[in-house]
Design a protein around this motif. Structure first.
Motif, PDB file in Angstrom:
ATOM      1  N   LEU A   1       5.986   0.806  14.813  1.00  0.00           N
ATOM      2  CA  LEU A   1       5.288  -0.102  13.905  1.00  0.00           C
ATOM      3  C   LEU A   1       4.303   0.652  13.035  1.00  0.00           C
ATOM      4  O   LEU A   1       4.207   0.431  11.834  1.00  0.00           O
ATOM      5  N   VAL A   2       3.541   1.555  13.624  1.00  0.00           N
ATOM      6  CA  VAL A   2       2.538   2.318  12.875  1.00  0.00           C
ATOM      7  C   VAL A   2       3.194   3.333  11.966  1.00  0.00           C
ATOM      8  O   VAL A   2       2.960   3.358  10.765  1.00  0.00           O
ATOM      9  N   ILE A   3       4.029   4.179  12.503  1.00  0.00           N
ATOM     10  CA  ILE A   3       4.641   5.255  11.728  1.00  0.00           C
ATOM     11  C   ILE A   3       5.606   4.695  10.689  1.00  0.00           C
ATOM     12  O   ILE A   3       5.609   5.124   9.543  1.00  0.00           O
ATOM     13  N   GLY A   4       6.392   3.720  11.071  1.00  0.00           N
ATOM     14  CA  GLY A   4       7.371   3.162  10.150  1.00  0.00           C
ATOM     15  C   GLY A   4       6.735   2.553   8.922  1.00  0.00           C
ATOM     16  O   GLY A   4       7.222   2.711   7.817  1.00  0.00           O
ATOM     17  N   ASP A   5       5.625   1.884   9.082  1.00  0.00           N
ATOM     18  CA  ASP A   5       4.958   1.237   7.966  1.00  0.00           C
ATOM     19  C   ASP A   5       4.305   2.249   7.046  1.00  0.00           C
ATOM     20  O   ASP A   5       4.329   2.105   5.839  1.00  0.00           O
ATOM     21  N   LEU A   6       3.696   3.292   7.596  1.00  0.00           N
ATOM     22  CA  LEU A   6       2.921   4.218   6.782  1.00  0.00           C
ATOM     23  C   LEU A   6       3.765   5.339   6.189  1.00  0.00           C
ATOM     24  O   LEU A   6       3.323   6.002   5.279  1.00  0.00           O
ATOM     25  N   SER A   7       4.951   5.587   6.699  1.00  0.00           N
ATOM     26  CA  SER A   7       5.780   6.640   6.128  1.00  0.00           C
ATOM     27  C   SER A   7       6.847   6.048   5.206  1.00  0.00           C
ATOM     28  O   SER A   7       7.722   6.742   4.739  1.00  0.00           O
ATOM     29  N   LYS A   8       6.729   4.796   4.921  1.00  0.00           N
ATOM     30  CA  LYS A   8       7.706   4.079   4.122  1.00  0.00           C
ATOM     31  C   LYS A   8       7.547   4.407   2.642  1.00  0.00           C
ATOM     32  O   LYS A   8       6.465   4.719   2.166  1.00  0.00           O
ATOM     33  N   GLU A   9       8.632   4.314   1.945  1.00  0.00           N
ATOM     34  CA  GLU A   9       8.611   4.415   0.495  1.00  0.00           C
ATOM     35  C   GLU A   9       9.099   3.101  -0.078  1.00  0.00           C
ATOM     36  O   GLU A   9       9.979   2.461   0.491  1.00  0.00           O
ATOM     37  N   ILE A  10       8.496   2.709  -1.175  1.00  0.00           N
ATOM     38  CA  ILE A  10       8.967   1.530  -1.895  1.00  0.00           C
ATOM     39  C   ILE A  10       9.261   1.932  -3.320  1.00  0.00           C
ATOM     40  O   ILE A  10       8.788   2.967  -3.796  1.00  0.00           O
ATOM     41  N   GLN A  11      10.035   1.102  -3.986  1.00  0.00           N
ATOM     42  CA  GLN A  11      10.407   1.376  -5.362  1.00  0.00           C
ATOM     43  C   GLN A  11      10.426   0.062  -6.115  1.00  0.00           C
ATOM     44  O   GLN A  11      10.806  -0.970  -5.571  1.00  0.00           O
ATOM     45  N   GLY A  12       9.998   0.109  -7.368  1.00  0.00           N
ATOM     46  CA  GLY A  12      10.022  -1.110  -8.156  1.00  0.00           C
ATOM     47  C   GLY A  12       9.637  -0.880  -9.593  1.00  0.00           C
ATOM     48  O   GLY A  12       9.384   0.249 -10.025  1.00  0.00           O
ATOM     49  N   GLU A  13       9.582  -1.984 -10.322  1.00  0.00           N
ATOM     50  CA  GLU A  13       9.257  -1.967 -11.746  1.00  0.00           C
ATOM     51  C   GLU A  13       7.754  -2.171 -11.929  1.00  0.00           C
ATOM     52  O   GLU A  13       7.177  -3.106 -11.369  1.00  0.00           O
ATOM     53  N   ILE A  14       7.147  -1.315 -12.726  1.00  0.00           N
ATOM     54  CA  ILE A  14       5.718  -1.443 -13.013  1.00  0.00           C
ATOM     55  C   ILE A  14       5.510  -2.616 -13.966  1.00  0.00           C
ATOM     56  O   ILE A  14       6.124  -2.677 -15.030  1.00  0.00           O
ATOM     57  N   ILE A  15       4.645  -3.546 -13.569  1.00  0.00           N
ATOM     58  CA  ILE A  15       4.391  -4.710 -14.422  1.00  0.00           C
ATOM     59  C   ILE A  15       2.944  -4.748 -14.913  1.00  0.00           C
ATOM     60  O   ILE A  15       2.638  -5.510 -15.823  1.00  0.00           O
ATOM     61  N   LYS A  16       2.059  -3.937 -14.315  1.00  0.00           N
ATOM     62  CA  LYS A  16       0.669  -3.930 -14.768  1.00  0.00           C
ATOM     63  C   LYS A  16       0.025  -2.603 -14.407  1.00  0.00           C
ATOM     64  O   LYS A  16       0.246  -2.069 -13.327  1.00  0.00           O
ATOM     65  N   VAL A  17      -0.770  -2.089 -15.343  1.00  0.00           N
ATOM     66  CA  VAL A  17      -1.616  -0.918 -15.103  1.00  0.00           C
ATOM     67  C   VAL A  17      -3.038  -1.387 -15.351  1.00  0.00           C
ATOM     68  O   VAL A  17      -3.410  -1.682 -16.480  1.00  0.00           O
ATOM     69  N   TYR A  18      -3.812  -1.524 -14.273  1.00  0.00           N
ATOM     70  CA  TYR A  18      -5.163  -2.079 -14.367  1.00  0.00           C
ATOM     71  C   TYR A  18      -6.123  -1.087 -14.990  1.00  0.00           C
ATOM     72  O   TYR A  18      -6.911  -1.420 -15.873  1.00  0.00           O
ATOM     73  N   ASP A  19      -6.097   0.132 -14.455  1.00  0.00           N
ATOM     74  CA  ASP A  19      -7.005   1.176 -14.906  1.00  0.00           C
ATOM     75  C   ASP A  19      -6.331   2.504 -14.574  1.00  0.00           C
ATOM     76  O   ASP A  19      -5.103   2.542 -14.440  1.00  0.00           O
ATOM     77  N   GLY A  20      -7.088   3.563 -14.409  1.00  0.00           N
ATOM     78  CA  GLY A  20      -6.483   4.865 -14.164  1.00  0.00           C
ATOM     79  C   GLY A  20      -6.034   5.114 -12.742  1.00  0.00           C
ATOM     80  O   GLY A  20      -5.454   6.164 -12.462  1.00  0.00           O
ATOM     81  N   ASP A  21      -6.278   4.167 -11.827  1.00  0.00           N
ATOM     82  CA  ASP A  21      -5.860   4.411 -10.442  1.00  0.00           C
ATOM     83  C   ASP A  21      -5.310   3.189  -9.713  1.00  0.00           C
ATOM     84  O   ASP A  21      -5.169   3.204  -8.498  1.00  0.00           O
ATOM     85  N   THR A  22      -4.937   2.144 -10.450  1.00  0.00           N
ATOM     86  CA  THR A  22      -4.387   0.946  -9.814  1.00  0.00           C
ATOM     87  C   THR A  22      -3.280   0.350 -10.687  1.00  0.00           C
ATOM     88  O   THR A  22      -3.477   0.137 -11.882  1.00  0.00           O
ATOM     89  N   ILE A  23      -2.142   0.086 -10.055  1.00  0.00           N
ATOM     90  CA  ILE A  23      -1.006  -0.520 -10.749  1.00  0.00           C
ATOM     91  C   ILE A  23      -0.439  -1.647  -9.890  1.00  0.00           C
ATOM     92  O   ILE A  23      -0.756  -1.755  -8.708  1.00  0.00           O
ATOM     93  N   THR A  24       0.391  -2.456 -10.504  1.00  0.00           N
ATOM     94  CA  THR A  24       1.182  -3.441  -9.763  1.00  0.00           C
ATOM     95  C   THR A  24       2.637  -3.216 -10.122  1.00  0.00           C
ATOM     96  O   THR A  24       2.977  -3.001 -11.287  1.00  0.00           O
ATOM     97  N   LEU A  25       3.478  -3.269  -9.093  1.00  0.00           N
ATOM     98  CA  LEU A  25       4.912  -3.216  -9.349  1.00  0.00           C
ATOM     99  C   LEU A  25       5.586  -4.359  -8.611  1.00  0.00           C
ATOM    100  O   LEU A  25       4.987  -4.995  -7.747  1.00  0.00           O
TER     101      LEU A  25
END
Length: 172
Positions: free
Chosen positions: A33-57
Motif C-alpha cells: 500500500l505504501v510503496i505502490g502508491d508512492l512509486s506510481k506514475e500517472i499520465q494525463g493532459e495538462i488543463i491548468k498551470v496555476y503558477d511556476g510549481d503547480t499544475i492540474t492534469l
C-alpha cells in the motif's frame, strides 16, 4: 478475533506456521500500500498551470492537482512569478501530455511529483534556468542546479535580491 490477540507470541517465543504466514502477508500488504502508491506514475493532459510549481492534469477523466517536487517557484503576485509560470507553460503547454512520477502527497492532499513533458524533467529545468529555488526544506535534489543558475545569473538570479517564496508567503 482482535489482531493484537491474533499476532501475540506464545510463551516459547515461536509462531505457529499459520500465524507466521498471516504476519508475513499482513506486512507485505501494508508495504504494498505504501510503496505502490508512492512509486506510481500517472499520465494525463495538462488543463491548468496555476503558477511556476503547480499544475492540474486529467487522468482517466479525473482532475489531479500536482505540486512539483523539490522546488519552490515565486508566487504569481511576487517578482518573477509570472515569468516562472510562463516558463512552465513553455515546457508543458495546456493540453500537452505529462507524465508524473509521484513522490508524495502534501498537507493539501495534492500529488507531489516530478513532471515530465516531452521526456523533459520539468522540475530540473525550472531550477536550472533560474525560475525556482531548490526547496531545501524538503529535498536537496536540485541544490546543485540552483547554485549553477545563481552563478550564471539565470532567470530570477539576475535580480538584485530575490525573495524566497516561503518568505514572501510568510510576509503576506
Amino acid at each position: 478475533m482482535r489482531i493484537s490477540k491474533f499476532l501475540k507470541l506464545n510463551l516459547k517465543g515461536t509462531f505457529s506456521p499459520l500465524k507466521l504466514a498471516m504476519i508475513i502477508l499482513f506486512v507485505l500488504y501494508g508495504l504494498s500500500l505504501v510503496i505502490g502508491d508512492l512509486s506510481k506514475e500517472i499520465q494525463g493532459e495538462i488543463i491548468k498551470v496555476y503558477d511556476g510549481d503547480t499544475i492540474t492534469l486529467v487522468e482517466n477523466q479525473e482532475k489531479v492537482k500536482i505540486r512539483l517536487y523539490g522546488l519552490d517557484a515565486p508566487e504569481l503576485n511576487q517578482r518573477f512569478g509570472k515569468e516562472a509560470r510562463e516558463y512552465l507553460l513553455s515546457l508543458c503547454p495546456l493540453h500537452a501530455q505529462a507524465k508524473i512520477k509521484i513522490i508524495d502527497k502534501d498537507k493539501y492532499k495534492r500529488v507531489v511529483g516530478i513532471v515530465y513533458c516531452n521526456e523533459i524533467n520539468v522540475n530540473e529545468k525550472l531550477v536550472e534556468n533560474g525560475f525556482a529555488w531548490a526547496y531545501r526544506e524538503y529535498s536537496n535534489d536540485y541544490v546543485v542546479l540552483e547554485n549553477k543558475a545563481r552563478k550564471n545569473t539565470m532567470g530570477l538570479w539576475g535580480e538584485a535580491n530575490p525573495l524566497k517564496p516561503s518568505e514572501f508567503r510568510r510576509k503576506q
